[in-house]
Each structure stands twice: as structure tokens, then as C-alpha cells.
Enzyme design. Structure first.
Site, short mmCIF file in Angstrom:
data_model
loop_
_atom_site.label_atom_id
_atom_site.label_comp_id
_atom_site.label_asym_id
_atom_site.label_seq_id
_atom_site.Cartn_x
_atom_site.Cartn_y
_atom_site.Cartn_z
N ASN A 113 -2.63 -3.58 -10.33
CA ASN A 113 -1.17 -3.51 -10.26
C ASN A 113 -0.59 -3.99 -11.58
OD1 ASN A 113 1.52 -3.53 -9.59
ND2 ASN A 113 1.31 -4.80 -7.78
N ASP A 166 -1.26 0.86 -9.68
CA ASP A 166 -0.45 1.89 -10.34
C ASP A 166 -1.08 2.34 -11.66
OD1 ASP A 166 0.14 -0.25 -12.07
OD2 ASP A 166 2.02 -0.71 -11.02
N GLU A 187 -14.73 20.04 -4.46
CA GLU A 187 -15.39 19.24 -3.44
C GLU A 187 -16.07 20.19 -2.46
OE1 GLU A 187 -14.44 15.77 -0.13
OE2 GLU A 187 -13.02 17.41 -0.44
N GLY A 212 -0.22 -1.48 -4.01
CA GLY A 212 0.58 -1.68 -5.22
C GLY A 212 -0.08 -1.34 -6.53
N ASN A 257 7.44 -1.58 -9.31
CA ASN A 257 7.45 -0.27 -8.64
C ASN A 257 6.72 -0.29 -7.31
OD1 ASN A 257 4.68 -0.09 -9.20
ND2 ASN A 257 4.95 1.24 -10.98
N ASP A 258 6.34 -1.49 -6.84
CA ASP A 258 5.62 -1.57 -5.57
C ASP A 258 6.46 -1.02 -4.42
OD1 ASP A 258 3.67 -2.78 -7.01
OD2 ASP A 258 3.79 -4.73 -6.00
N ASP A 263 -9.84 19.10 -4.15
CA ASP A 263 -10.18 18.59 -2.83
C ASP A 263 -10.44 19.73 -1.85
OD1 ASP A 263 -10.20 16.24 -0.93
OD2 ASP A 263 -8.56 17.39 -0.04
#
Length: 616
Positions: free
Chosen positions: A137, A165, A359, A163, A142-143, A330
Site C-alpha cells: 500500500n 496499489d 490461461e 489497500g 486511495n484506499d 484470463d
């Protein structure tokens, strides 16, 4: 300055346009584009209240508005433009509706010099996989972002946001680089404005926006630039199969055929084997491919040409905007085969050296090989996907280093036998290989640290010296452990030291245990040695069937040779070297692990679960 009536009128008029545009045109996707792309066509999606009845014109003289497409939903317009002769510029898209006129400025940018020459990741690289919410974090401000649906941070809840980032990753680029990896793969960073459980990033609500709790688009672009400055490539995770149910494209669908099963939740069977099964029923195949992952992840219909173009452009936009070096796609086999093939071609057209890894979570090498570019098993179809994920090898590695090895069964013989089947792959060196990732149990176990440290050393040695493109999951270097049986959230634990109030900081060697530093040093030595080592990154592979449980193989490129010996048993072994002479170019070599000189006379002694990496 005295304002004239004309100036006052102009200011009021501009203010009216700005206000009208802000309330009526809610989305413009993509927000900008570039002149000089190989594919001159551009789709611009406009989303706003009842804009479909508007007449559309553009102010540019060298851009052709080819097609204006209306959807069933009157809140959408799709504009298709020809940019073949376009120069960098800002032009106006004008929507005329009754007596109203909405002006949307649109920018065509100048491409960076050599933008098309981006270097993709390949077998010379080692990828370091990071889940951004769980690594570090760097910016606590920006949490919590007001207005976002899941704003709380709860580090005690493994399924909540914690949190981490982009700034946290940026602050630890030196740590990542010093470890010796050459690329970072980030789990999805695009907006996931979902009500809960969105920390992982796989429920995208805006394909063109970084999640604000991770940072901004500019912060991501700067992170990529700083990573490049330290010799690190960046791989971005993307999802074309599905989006998040809070995505505006789903909440207010352009038309029901943007999503499979007409936008009605229908659970997938997860049996993507039906894509290659010559006996599969149409019903089974449709359910597997068109069914939804979960109710909150609606399944996109890539057969819709507008959906296909939207997704393809979104990926190219991020490559051009941020300068990323690769994409991990993905759930690749869950999407439409033909569309995904066109996507791979479209990206390669613009960026010839760029790489995409899909994937391909399937149970055998035969099934995985079907998805690799130029697979003979898929012919005449061609996925155009250069790199696929070698899940079967992951499964075997999690077993092989536990078992005793005989000459014909179990342990390291499983690896020998599996690699002997590489004839099914079009390009074995382009396989992504890994011990674990964010969806699997972590490789390291804590039950018996001495036993597991040997297991760890052997597995890392094999991973970093066999064919393919290795990937390491963050925390593996400090022996992070977790079992999938306890839930996916725990597989994605916070890296200790990534938060200011952490009691332990494992980014700092002084805070780590002796065992952790031993493991870290072992990985670091292998990774730093592997950089630029052409015998490993480009070389041929020749292996010898296990003898007395000892597996040996050579990597060779030109006059450079590396030979690896692994003892697959919990007892010391002595082997005669006559059967190995063809992979031993000289009678002595340096073991890069210990630094000692090893004489290769008649016999070789190996410690229990021992490792030798001999460089000639």
C-alpha cells in the site's frame, strides 16, 4: 478585462455545451486513439441518454465516418471511422438532436517513436506475478474512494479489499529487480466497481479505466515507464470472456446479444474440453462456452462483431497508451475460438514482437497444446496464441518433488516422462511454466521446513532451467504458504512489510528469518545467473531417464552448456557417469549453486535430494 456581449454569449454557449455533454454523453470509449496504426478502422462507442436518434457528423477533413450503428437500446451509438489518411488532430463529433447540438471533442494522437517495436516477453524472461491489492500500500489516501460500491478496507477479511496499489508496486521495483526477475505480471488493474469481493480484479466494470483504489491511468503508465527503466517488462491481465455485473454495458445493455444467453444468468459447466472434443454435443459445447462463470460475471458474446471490436480495441489501447510488453488472457478457452484468434492476429499486426499468454487450465498436455499457435491438433483452425499455460506440468511438479523416484515410476520420472511428450506442442519454449499462482495452493508447505526447503530448491532449479517461460508468484521467495482448501483469499495474502503498520517487513533481509533468507538467496542466485544465459533461454534440451532416482539434463546453445543433476530420493546416491558422457562436454565443471569445482570422472556422488547445476 471588459467582456463584450459576444464574448459573454460565447462563454455561456460553451458552458451550456459542456454541461449538456457531461450529462448526456456519459461514456466515450476509447477516449482517444492514434494515427498511423496498421488497422485504419476505429470504433468509437458513445453512451448517453437517448442519443441514438441524433444525426452524427464529424469535423475532420481526413477522417471518414464509415458507419453509424444504432443498437436496440437508444442510449448507444457506435461510430466506425476510417483513419487511413488521418494525421494527429482533435476533431469534433457532433450529435444533432431536434434543436439541440452536442459536441464531443475527440483526439487522434501522435504515436511514440518506435511504438510498434515493443519487446514482448519470451523464454529469456521470468515473470513475477503480483496481485496489486495484496502486495503493498503505497498511497493510503486511495484506499477508500467515495462513491465506489465497495469502499471499505478490511485486512482481517481475506475476501475484502486490503489497500494495495500501483504506488506500492512502484516503491518496490528495486526489490523486484534485485531479486532477478525480468518482468512483472499484474492481476487485473482495470476498474472493478462491484459491491463486494472485487479485490482480485476479475469483474471489470470499465475496460478503459484503472481502478481508482489502485491509482489512475497516468500512474499505471508511469509505473510501466519506471519498470522499463529498471529492465523490467510489464504484463497486463485482461478478461474478454466476462465482465462485472456492474459494468454499464451490462446494467444498460446496448442489446441483449452483447451477452450470451441474452443476458440471462446461465451457469457454465466449466467443461472447456468441448472446444477440442470431436464428439462433443452442441448443447454441451454451448453451455461450457456461453455459460457464465458466476451470476455477477456475465458472459460476453464475442461473436457479436461490435463486442469483438470493442474488446480488441481495448487491449490495443492499453498497449499503445502504457507501453506494456504482454497480456495474460484470463479463461482463454471459455471465449469464442475464432474471435480470440482474430484478436491475437490484430495485436500482432500492430506489435509484431508482442506476446500474449492464454490461461489454458486443462488437464493434459494434449488439451493444452490444442490452444497454442500452429498446433497440428487444431488444424485447420489456428488460435494464433503464441504462449499457453502449462498447467499439467504444474500439477506434476507439485507431486514429483514429494515422491521417491524410481527408474520407471514416480517422482522425477514424472517430469522426464512428461517432457518426452513435448512433441504435442508446436513450440515448447513458449510455454508458461509455474509452480503455483493466484488460483492454486502455494507450492511451499510449512509442515517440515527442512524437507520442504529441499523440495523448494529442487523445484526452483527445475523451473528455472527447463524449457519454457518461468513465472514466480509473489512471496514464493520468502516461503509464503497457503492451501486452496482454505479459500482463494488466503492464497493472496498481503506481503508482510507492504503496509506501514505491519509488524514484520520481509522486503528487508534483516527482518526475515534465517530460513527465509536462505530461500531468498537461493532464488536470487538462480535468477541473476539465468539472466542472459543463452544456454537456458535459447538452448536445446537433452535429458537422460532417471538412473537410481537421479534425473539429468543438458541445456546447450552454441558452445555454451549447462547440465543439471537432481537426486529424487531421500538418500545419498552414487552413479556411474558413462551413460551421461554425451551431455558432459568436459570432465570438470563449476556448480553455480555452491561455486565449487566438480570433477566428473567415473562416478558422481549426490546428496539426498541434492542439486547440481554445472556450467561448462
Amino acid at each position: 478585462m471588459k467582456k463584450t456581449p459576444r464574448l459573454i454569449f460565447t462563454l455561456l454557449f460553451m458552458g451550456l455545451f459542456q454541461a449538456l455533454s457531461a450529462t448526456v454523453v456519459k461514456k466515450v470509449a476509447p477516449a482517444c486513439w492514434w494515427a498511423g496504426m496498421k488497422n485504419p478502422e476505429l470504433q468509437v462507442l458513445l453512451y448517453g441518454d437517448n442519443i441514438a436518434s441524433a444525426d452524427v457528423c464529424i469535423s475532420s477533413k481526413d477522417i471518414i465516418l464509415k458507419e453509424v450503428v444504432k443498437q436496440k437500446n437508444p442510449n448507444y451509438l457506435l461510430l466506425y471511422m476510417d483513419l487511413a489518411d488521418a494525421v494527429p488532430q482533435t476533431f469534433d463529433i457532433t450529435l444533432k438532436q431536434d434543436k439541440k447540438q452536442i459536441v464531443v471533442p475527440y483526439e487522434i494522437r501522435q504515436r511514440k517513436t518506435k511504438a510498434a517495436e515493443i519487446k514482448g516477453f519470451n523464454s529469456s524472461d521470468v515473470l513475477y506475478l503480483i496481485m496489486p491489492d495484496r502486495f503493498a500500500n503505497g498511497n493510503p489516501s486511495n484506499d477508500i474512494v467515495p462513491g465506489m460500491l465497495e469502499s471499505a478496507v478490511d485486512r482481517k477479511n481475506p475476501f475484502a479489499r486490503h489497500g494495495g496499489d500501483l504506488n506500492g508496486i512502484e516503491k518496490h521495483l528495486d526489490y523486484i529487480s534485485n531479486l532477478g526477475v525480468t518482468a512483472i505480471w499484474l492481476n487485473p488493474i482495470q476498474e472493478n466497481d462491484m459491491k463486494e469481493g472485487s479485490y482480485h480484479g476479475y469483474a471489470i466494470t470499465d475496460y478503459y479505466q484503472v481502478d481508482r483504489r489502485l491509482g489512475s491511468n497516468d500512474e499505471f503508465r508511469i509505473l510501466v515507464e519506471k519498470a522499463h527503466a529498471k529492465g523490467l517488462k510489464v504484463v497486463m491481465d485482461m478478461i474478454f470472456n466476462h465482465c462485472g455485473s456492474e459494468n454499464y454495458l451490462f446494467k444498460d445493455m446496448p442489446s441483449e446479444d452483447w451477452f450470451n444467453y441474452k443476458g440471462q444468468y446461465t451457469q457454465t459447466s466449466f467443461q472447456t474440453i468441448t472446444q477440442s472434443d470431436p464428439y462433443a454435443s452442441d448443447y454441451s459445447k454451448k453451455l461450457a462456452i456461453d455459460g457464465w462463470f458466476t451470476e455477477v460475471m456475465p458472459d460476453l458474446n464475442q461473436r457479436n462483431r461490435h463486442v469483438a471490436t470493442y474488446l480488441i480495441q481495448s487491449s490495443i489501447w492499453w498497449i499503445e497508451y502504457a507501453g506494456i510488453n504482454g497480456i495474460r488472457q484470463d479463461t482463454h478457452p471459455y471465449a469464442d475460438f475464432d474471435m480470440m484468434s482474430r484478436w491475437c492476429e490484430a495485436v500482432t499486426l500492430e506489435y509484431p514482437d508482442f506476446n500474449i499468454v492464454g490461461e489454458t487450465w486443462l488437464g493434459s498436455n494434449v488439451l493444452v497444446s490444442y490452444w497454442q499457435k500452429n498446433s497440428k491438433l487444431a488444424a485447420p483452425r489456428n488460435s494464433m496464441l503464441r504462449t499457453v499455460m502449462d498447467f499439467p506440468l504444474m500439477t506434476l511438479m507439485n507431486r514429483a518433488f514429494d515422491e521417491e523416484t524410481t527408474d520407471w515410476n514416480g517422482g522425477l520420472f514424472l517430469l522426464y516422462e512428461y517432457l518426452s511428450q513435448d512433441i504435442v506442442y508446436a513450440s515448447p519454449m513458449d510455454l508458461l511454466i509455474f509452480l503455483d499462482n493466484h488460483d492454486t495452493s502455494r507450492f511451499y508447505r510449512k509442515e517440515d521446513d527442512t524437507r520442504n526447503l529441499n523440495r523448494y530448491r529442487q523445484a526452483l532449479t527445475f523451473l528455472l532451467t527447463t524449457r519454457g517461460i518461468p513465472q514466480i508468484y509473489y512471496g514464493t521467495e520468502i516461503l509464503m504458504a497457503a492451501d486452496k482448501a482454505n479459500g482463494d483469499g488466503l492464497l493472496r495474502c498481503d506481503y508482510p512489510g507492504g503496509w506501514q503498520d505491519d509488524s514484520k517487513n520481509y522486503f528487508d533481509a534483516a527482518s526475515r528469518t534465517l530460513l527465509q533468507n536462505t530461500a531468498f538467496a537461493y532464488m536470487q542466485k538462480l535468477l541473476q545467473w539465468r539472466k542472459g544465459n543463452e544456454a537456458i533461454t535459447k538452448g536445446s534440451l537433452k535429458h537422460i531417464a532417471p538412473n537410481k532416482g537421479i534425473y539429468a539434463y543438458e541445456r546447450k546453445f552454441g558452445d555454451k552448456s549447462v547440465v543439471v543433476f537432481l537426486n529424487g530420493n531421500d538418500r545419498k546416491q552414487t552413479i556411474g557417469l558413462a551413460p551421461y558422457r554425451e551431455i558432459l562436454p568436459r570432465t570438470s565443471a563449476t556448480d553455480i549453486i555452491s561455486g565449487r569445482k566438480v570433477e566428473l570422472g567415473e562416478e558422481l556422488d549426490m546428496e539426498n535430494r541434492g542439486v547440481l547445476v554445472l556450467e561448462f
